[in-house]
Design an enzyme around this catalytic site. Structure first.
Site, PDB file in Angstrom:
ATOM      1  CD  GLN A  78      -3.177   0.918   1.029  1.00 54.59           C
ATOM      2  OE1 GLN A  78      -3.688  -0.158   1.275  1.00 54.59           O
ATOM      3  NE2 GLN A  78      -3.829   1.890   0.447  1.00 54.59           N
ATOM      4  CG  PHE A  79       1.670   3.680  -3.653  1.00 54.53           C
ATOM      5  CD1 PHE A  79       1.649   5.050  -3.853  1.00 54.53           C
ATOM      6  CD2 PHE A  79       0.739   2.899  -4.327  1.00 54.53           C
ATOM      7  CE1 PHE A  79       0.733   5.633  -4.709  1.00 54.53           C
ATOM      8  CE2 PHE A  79      -0.188   3.473  -5.184  1.00 54.53           C
ATOM      9  CZ  PHE A  79      -0.190   4.844  -5.370  1.00 54.53           C
ATOM     10  CB  THR A  80      -1.952   5.385  -0.594  1.00 54.98           C
ATOM     11  OG1 THR A  80      -2.541   4.265   0.060  1.00 54.98           O
ATOM     12  CG2 THR A  80      -2.186   5.311  -2.094  1.00 54.98           C
TER      13      THR A  80
END
Length: 150
Positions: A78-80
Site C-alpha cells: 500500500q504505497f499510499t
C-alpha cells in the site's frame, strides 16, 4: 516502512474478481515501503508483528500473540501509506519507493513473515488494483513505523 495492522476474523483480497489471498483469524496488514527501508526494517517489523499481543487470553485480556493463537497473515502492499498531505488537496507520494526498490523489499517481507510465523502467509499482488475485504475484530488497528523504533 509503515504497517497498518488490523486484527481480523476474516479478510481477503480480490484481483479482477478472483480471490488472490484470504485468511480467517489473524492479522490483515497493509505495508508501505519507502526508499530508505531495508532488511533491518523488515526483520524488526516482522518480529514485532508476530509477537505483538493483540489476541485475548482466557480472561479476555489482549495477552496472546499471533504465534500463540496460530493465526494467519494477509499482507497487502500500500504505497499510499506514505502520502504527504501538507500542501494542497492532492496527496504526494514522493516518499513511497518506486517498484524497482519496493518489489524486492515486499518479497523479502513476505519471506521474513513466513519464516517468523512458521507457515505461508496470504498476499495481494504488488501494483495490482485490489479489492480488500475485512471483518476487523475489536476493532483493533495498530500503526507501526519502523523508523520510530527508539
Amino acid at each position: 516502512m509503515i504497517v497498518v495492522i488490523q486484527k481480523s476474523l476474516e479478510a481477503s483480497v480480490q484481483i479482477e474478481g478472483n480471490i488472490k489471498g484470504q485468511i480467517g483469524n489473524g492479522l490483515m496488514i497493509l505495508v508501505g515501503i519507502e526508499n530508505e527501508d531495508g532488511q533491518e526494517d523488515i526483520e524488526w517489523l516482522s518480529r514485532k508483528i508476530v509477537n505483538m499481543r493483540l489476541f485475548e487470553d482466557e480472561e479476555g485480556v489482549m495477552n496472546k500473540s499471533l504465534l500463540d493463537v496460530d493465526g494467519e497473515i494477509l499482507l497487502i502492499s500500500q504505497f499510499t501509506l506514505h502520502a504527504s498531505t501538507k500542501k494542497g488537496n492532492r496527496p504526494s507520494y514522493i516518499k513511497a519507493a518506486k517498484p524497482d526498490v519496493a518489489i524486492p523489499l515486499y518479497e523479502k517481507m513476505i519471506a521474513q513473515l513466513e519464516g517468523d510465523l512458521g507457515k505461508p502467509i496470504a498476499t495481494g499482488e504488488f501494483g495490482a488494483d485490489m479489492k480488500v475485504s475485512l471483518i476487523n475484530d475489536g476493532p483493533v488497528t495498530i500503526i507501526v513505523d519502523s523508523k520510530n523504533r527508539q
